[in-house]
Design a protein around this motif. Structure first.
Motif, PDB file in Angstrom:
ATOM      1  N   GLU A  77       0.839  -1.204   0.000  1.00  0.00           N
ATOM      2  CA  GLU A  77       0.000   0.000   0.000  1.00  0.00           C
ATOM      3  C   GLU A  77       0.872   1.251   0.000  1.00  0.00           C
ATOM      4  OE1 GLU A  77      -3.154   2.436   2.832  1.00  0.00           O
ATOM      5  OE2 GLU A  77      -2.646   0.380   3.381  1.00  0.00           O
ATOM      6  N   GLY A  78       1.867   1.283   0.872  1.00  0.00           N
ATOM      7  CA  GLY A  78       2.738   2.447   0.967  1.00  0.00           C
ATOM      8  C   GLY A  78       3.552   2.681  -0.288  1.00  0.00           C
ATOM      9  N   LEU A  79       4.120   1.619  -0.848  1.00  0.00           N
ATOM     10  CA  LEU A  79       4.917   1.771  -2.068  1.00  0.00           C
ATOM     11  C   LEU A  79       4.060   2.170  -3.260  1.00  0.00           C
ATOM     12  CD1 LEU A  79       7.494  -1.111  -1.661  1.00  0.00           C
ATOM     13  CD2 LEU A  79       8.025   1.312  -2.010  1.00  0.00           C
ATOM     14  N   LEU A  80       2.893   1.560  -3.393  1.00  0.00           N
ATOM     15  CA  LEU A  80       2.000   1.949  -4.489  1.00  0.00           C
ATOM     16  C   LEU A  80       1.597   3.419  -4.357  1.00  0.00           C
ATOM     17  CD1 LEU A  80      -0.219  -1.226  -4.822  1.00  0.00           C
ATOM     18  CD2 LEU A  80       1.010  -0.109  -6.696  1.00  0.00           C
ATOM     19  N   ARG A  81       1.215   3.811  -3.160  1.00  0.00           N
ATOM     20  CA  ARG A  81       0.819   5.208  -2.941  1.00  0.00           C
ATOM     21  C   ARG A  81       1.974   6.152  -3.295  1.00  0.00           C
ATOM     22  NH1 ARG A  81      -3.473   6.183  -0.398  1.00  0.00           N
ATOM     23  NH2 ARG A  81      -3.419   4.310   0.890  1.00  0.00           N
ATOM     24  N   GLY A 102      12.229  -5.346  -2.117  1.00  0.00           N
ATOM     25  CA  GLY A 102      12.610  -5.337  -3.528  1.00  0.00           C
ATOM     26  C   GLY A 102      11.520  -5.871  -4.435  1.00  0.00           C
ATOM     27  N   LEU A 103      10.890  -6.977  -4.035  1.00  0.00           N
ATOM     28  CA  LEU A 103       9.801  -7.557  -4.834  1.00  0.00           C
ATOM     29  C   LEU A 103       8.611  -6.603  -4.933  1.00  0.00           C
ATOM     30  CD1 LEU A 103       9.697 -11.228  -3.470  1.00  0.00           C
ATOM     31  CD2 LEU A 103      10.462 -10.487  -5.751  1.00  0.00           C
ATOM     32  N   VAL A 104       8.213  -6.055  -3.795  1.00  0.00           N
ATOM     33  CA  VAL A 104       7.030  -5.187  -3.762  1.00  0.00           C
ATOM     34  C   VAL A 104       7.309  -3.865  -4.475  1.00  0.00           C
ATOM     35  CG1 VAL A 104       5.401  -3.981  -2.253  1.00  0.00           C
ATOM     36  CG2 VAL A 104       6.113  -6.306  -1.700  1.00  0.00           C
ATOM     37  N   ASP A 105       8.516  -3.340  -4.333  1.00  0.00           N
ATOM     38  CA  ASP A 105       8.867  -2.108  -5.032  1.00  0.00           C
ATOM     39  C   ASP A 105       8.822  -2.318  -6.546  1.00  0.00           C
ATOM     40  OD1 ASP A 105       9.730   0.674  -4.995  1.00  0.00           O
ATOM     41  OD2 ASP A 105      11.664  -0.084  -5.694  1.00  0.00           O
ATOM     42  N   ALA A 106       9.358  -3.444  -7.012  1.00  0.00           N
ATOM     43  CA  ALA A 106       9.322  -3.744  -8.451  1.00  0.00           C
ATOM     44  C   ALA A 106       7.880  -3.860  -8.928  1.00  0.00           C
ATOM     45  CB  ALA A 106      10.090  -5.033  -8.740  1.00  0.00           C
ATOM     46  N   ALA A 107       7.034  -4.520  -8.140  1.00  0.00           N
ATOM     47  CA  ALA A 107       5.622  -4.666  -8.502  1.00  0.00           C
ATOM     48  C   ALA A 107       4.928  -3.315  -8.538  1.00  0.00           C
ATOM     49  CB  ALA A 107       4.917  -5.600  -7.519  1.00  0.00           C
ATOM     50  N   ARG A 146       5.883  -1.420 -11.642  1.00  0.00           N
ATOM     51  CA  ARG A 146       5.245  -2.000 -12.831  1.00  0.00           C
ATOM     52  C   ARG A 146       3.770  -1.629 -12.888  1.00  0.00           C
ATOM     53  NH1 ARG A 146       7.901  -6.607 -15.257  1.00  0.00           N
ATOM     54  NH2 ARG A 146       6.103  -6.653 -16.640  1.00  0.00           N
ATOM     55  N   ILE A 147       3.103  -1.674 -11.751  1.00  0.00           N
ATOM     56  CA  ILE A 147       1.678  -1.332 -11.712  1.00  0.00           C
ATOM     57  C   ILE A 147       1.480   0.134 -12.090  1.00  0.00           C
ATOM     58  CG2 ILE A 147      -0.293  -1.010 -10.160  1.00  0.00           C
ATOM     59  CD1 ILE A 147       0.662  -3.649  -8.764  1.00  0.00           C
ATOM     60  N   VAL A 148       2.305   1.002 -11.560  1.00  0.00           N
ATOM     61  CA  VAL A 148       2.192   2.429 -11.885  1.00  0.00           C
ATOM     62  C   VAL A 148       2.439   2.650 -13.372  1.00  0.00           C
ATOM     63  CG1 VAL A 148       3.228   4.701 -11.514  1.00  0.00           C
ATOM     64  CG2 VAL A 148       2.686   3.236  -9.561  1.00  0.00           C
ATOM     65  N   ALA A 149       3.440   2.009 -13.928  1.00  0.00           N
ATOM     66  CA  ALA A 149       3.704   2.137 -15.367  1.00  0.00           C
ATOM     67  C   ALA A 149       2.524   1.620 -16.176  1.00  0.00           C
ATOM     68  CB  ALA A 149       4.978   1.383 -15.740  1.00  0.00           C
ATOM     69  N   ARG A 150       1.955   0.530 -15.744  1.00  0.00           N
ATOM     70  CA  ARG A 150       0.797  -0.063 -16.426  1.00  0.00           C
ATOM     71  C   ARG A 150      -0.392   0.889 -16.394  1.00  0.00           C
ATOM     72  NH1 ARG A 150      -1.782  -5.803 -14.414  1.00  0.00           N
ATOM     73  NH2 ARG A 150      -3.320  -5.984 -16.041  1.00  0.00           N
ATOM     74  N   LEU A 151      -0.647   1.475 -15.233  1.00  0.00           N
ATOM     75  CA  LEU A 151      -1.775   2.394 -15.097  1.00  0.00           C
ATOM     76  C   LEU A 151      -1.533   3.694 -15.864  1.00  0.00           C
ATOM     77  CD1 LEU A 151      -2.663   1.850 -11.344  1.00  0.00           C
ATOM     78  CD2 LEU A 151      -3.847   0.932 -13.344  1.00  0.00           C
ATOM     79  N   ALA A 152      -0.300   4.125 -15.947  1.00  0.00           N
ATOM     80  CA  ALA A 152       0.021   5.351 -16.689  1.00  0.00           C
ATOM     81  C   ALA A 152      -0.230   5.163 -18.180  1.00  0.00           C
ATOM     82  CB  ALA A 152       1.479   5.746 -16.452  1.00  0.00           C
ATOM     83  N   ASP A 153      -0.070   3.927 -18.660  1.00  0.00           N
ATOM     84  CA  ASP A 153      -0.275   3.632 -20.073  1.00  0.00           C
ATOM     85  C   ASP A 153      -1.727   3.415 -20.451  1.00  0.00           C
ATOM     86  OD1 ASP A 153       2.410   3.767 -20.549  1.00  0.00           O
ATOM     87  OD2 ASP A 153       2.736   1.613 -20.503  1.00  0.00           O
ATOM     88  N   HIS A 176       4.661   5.642  -5.314  1.00  0.00           N
ATOM     89  CA  HIS A 176       4.979   5.681  -6.743  1.00  0.00           C
ATOM     90  C   HIS A 176       3.853   6.313  -7.564  1.00  0.00           C
ATOM     91  CE1 HIS A 176       8.802   3.789  -6.302  1.00  0.00           C
ATOM     92  NE2 HIS A 176       8.296   2.673  -5.799  1.00  0.00           N
ATOM     93  N   LEU A 177       2.619   6.108  -7.154  1.00  0.00           N
ATOM     94  CA  LEU A 177       1.500   6.756  -7.845  1.00  0.00           C
ATOM     95  C   LEU A 177       1.580   8.279  -7.689  1.00  0.00           C
ATOM     96  CD1 LEU A 177      -1.343   4.283  -6.935  1.00  0.00           C
ATOM     97  CD2 LEU A 177      -0.676   4.891  -9.274  1.00  0.00           C
ATOM     98  N   GLU A 178       1.862   8.732  -6.482  1.00  0.00           N
ATOM     99  CA  GLU A 178       1.986  10.178  -6.245  1.00  0.00           C
ATOM    100  C   GLU A 178       3.135  10.757  -7.060  1.00  0.00           C
ATOM    101  OE1 GLU A 178      -0.073  12.227  -4.733  1.00  0.00           O
ATOM    102  OE2 GLU A 178      -1.391  10.589  -4.124  1.00  0.00           O
ATOM    103  N   GLN A 179       4.274  10.055  -7.084  1.00  0.00           N
ATOM    104  CA  GLN A 179       5.428  10.541  -7.854  1.00  0.00           C
ATOM    105  C   GLN A 179       5.107  10.645  -9.339  1.00  0.00           C
ATOM    106  OE1 GLN A 179       8.889   8.093  -6.912  1.00  0.00           O
ATOM    107  NE2 GLN A 179       9.681   9.815  -5.738  1.00  0.00           N
TER     108      GLN A 179
END
Length: 160
Positions: free
Chosen positions: A18-22, A138-143, A146-153, A24-27
């Protein structure tokens, strides 16, 4: 889009996700497009902050999780969220077994949904040492990246 990240106790993997997604999404300027939360399939840690080892590891990477509190997955989550993204296959099986007949949320493994491999799981670091928490970071940060890149596209909701 509404995403709920799920693990067993909601004190290690899912609050980190949750924290990493939030973060990277904000960034990426996409924070307004995604509603995030996390939960556990168990109720062991309801109301507690994330595991101190998870907090310490995240702080070492500049991420503060201290404001998060554990909660248990509830029936309403199956209607409120679009995706229930699970840390491992056991969590996924529990999430699917508890789903109400009229559930609208879909469920998947977080790493698989992020495109990091069919059946890929996030191991539970709870019984491990600092290296286990770093590996999970590392695993969660990579995920999350990837999710942020996917949503941006994709301006439309992600199907799978």
């Amino acid at each position: 889009m509404r995403l709920l990240v799920v693990c067993l106790g909601n004190i290690c993997r899912s609050p980190l996700a949750e924290g990493l997604l939030r973060h990277h999404l904000e960034q990426a300027g996409l924070g307004h497009r995604v509603e995030l939360d996390s939960a556990g399939t168990s109720g062991w840690h309801i109301g507690n902050p994330p595991d101190p080892r998870t907090v310490r590891n995240a702080l070492g990477h500049g991420l503060d999780l201290r404001g998060l509190r554990a909660r248990q997955l509830r029936a309403a989550d199956y209607h409120h969220f679009d995706w229930l993204l699970c840390a491992d296959a056991s969590n996924l099986a529990d999430v699917r077994a508890r789903a109400p007949a009229d559930a609208t949320a879909r469920s998947a493994l977080l790493l698989e949904w992020a495109g990091l491999g069919q059946g890929a799981e996030i191991p539970d670091p709870y019984t491990g040492g600092p290296e286990a928490f770093e590996h999970v970071f590392g695993l969660v940060d990579a995920a999350a990246r990837r999710i942020v890149a996917r949503l941006a596209d994709r301006p439309q909701p992600v199907d799978a």
